[in-house]
Motif scaffolding. Structure first.
Motif, short mmCIF file in Angstrom:
data_model
loop_
_atom_site.label_atom_id
_atom_site.label_comp_id
_atom_site.label_asym_id
_atom_site.label_seq_id
_atom_site.Cartn_x
_atom_site.Cartn_y
_atom_site.Cartn_z
N ARG A 109 53.96 53.36 37.41
CA ARG A 109 54.48 54.74 36.75
C ARG A 109 53.76 54.58 35.28
N THR A 110 53.97 53.68 34.58
CA THR A 110 53.53 54.00 33.30
C THR A 110 51.83 53.88 33.28
N ALA A 111 50.99 53.31 34.13
CA ALA A 111 49.62 53.66 34.23
C ALA A 111 49.42 54.96 34.52
N TYR A 112 50.44 55.47 35.43
CA TYR A 112 50.09 57.18 35.93
C TYR A 112 50.01 57.84 34.60
N LEU A 113 51.07 57.41 33.53
CA LEU A 113 51.25 58.38 32.73
C LEU A 113 49.96 58.46 31.64
N ALA A 126 45.47 54.31 38.51
CA ALA A 126 46.84 53.75 37.78
C ALA A 126 46.97 52.56 38.77
N GLN A 127 46.98 52.67 40.07
CA GLN A 127 46.74 51.36 40.91
C GLN A 127 46.00 50.17 40.58
N ASP A 128 44.68 50.88 40.26
CA ASP A 128 43.47 49.91 39.85
C ASP A 128 43.79 49.18 38.62
N ALA A 129 44.37 49.73 37.50
CA ALA A 129 44.98 49.68 36.18
C ALA A 129 45.78 48.25 36.56
#
Length: 105
Positions: A21-25, A33-36
């Motif tokens: 969720r944080t990466a998606y933001l 986001a999933q890759d990160a």
């Protein structure tokens, strides 16, 4: 002391959802986001021995995630994913020929 693999697995279960969720933001793209998050866990695993405990474990992991997201945003290819024009595309729209008549009268 927990085994490194067990520590990583526990972190993935405890923090994984909030990390995505944080990466998606930061990235506005689910796949990025999933890759990160995946890259973050690779970095965490590599540096588990260096965790000094000066902050909570979650704070440490989230800081690594945020730095990873910032690195993703700095990369040129992120512009293509984000929908903005790349420098090459902008350069293609600039006319090569001058708009004014540069001949002497």
């Amino acid at each position: 002391m927990e085994d490194r693999d067990a520590v990583l697995e526990r972190m993935m279960l405890e923090y994984g959802d909030s990390m995505v969720r944080t990466a998606y933001l930061y990235l506005s793209d689910t796949a990025l986001a999933q890759d990160a998050v995946q890259d973050t866990f690779i970095r965490v695993y590599a540096s588990l021995d260096r965790f000094e405990g000066r902050s909570s474990e979650k704070t440490w992991v989230m800081r690594i995630l945020i730095n990873c997201c910032k690195n993703y945003r700095r990369k040129n290819w992120f512009r293509f994913v984000d929908g903005r024009q790349s420098l090459e595309e902008i350069a293609d729209t600039v006319p090569v020929e001058p708009k004014y008549d540069d001949t002497l009268e």
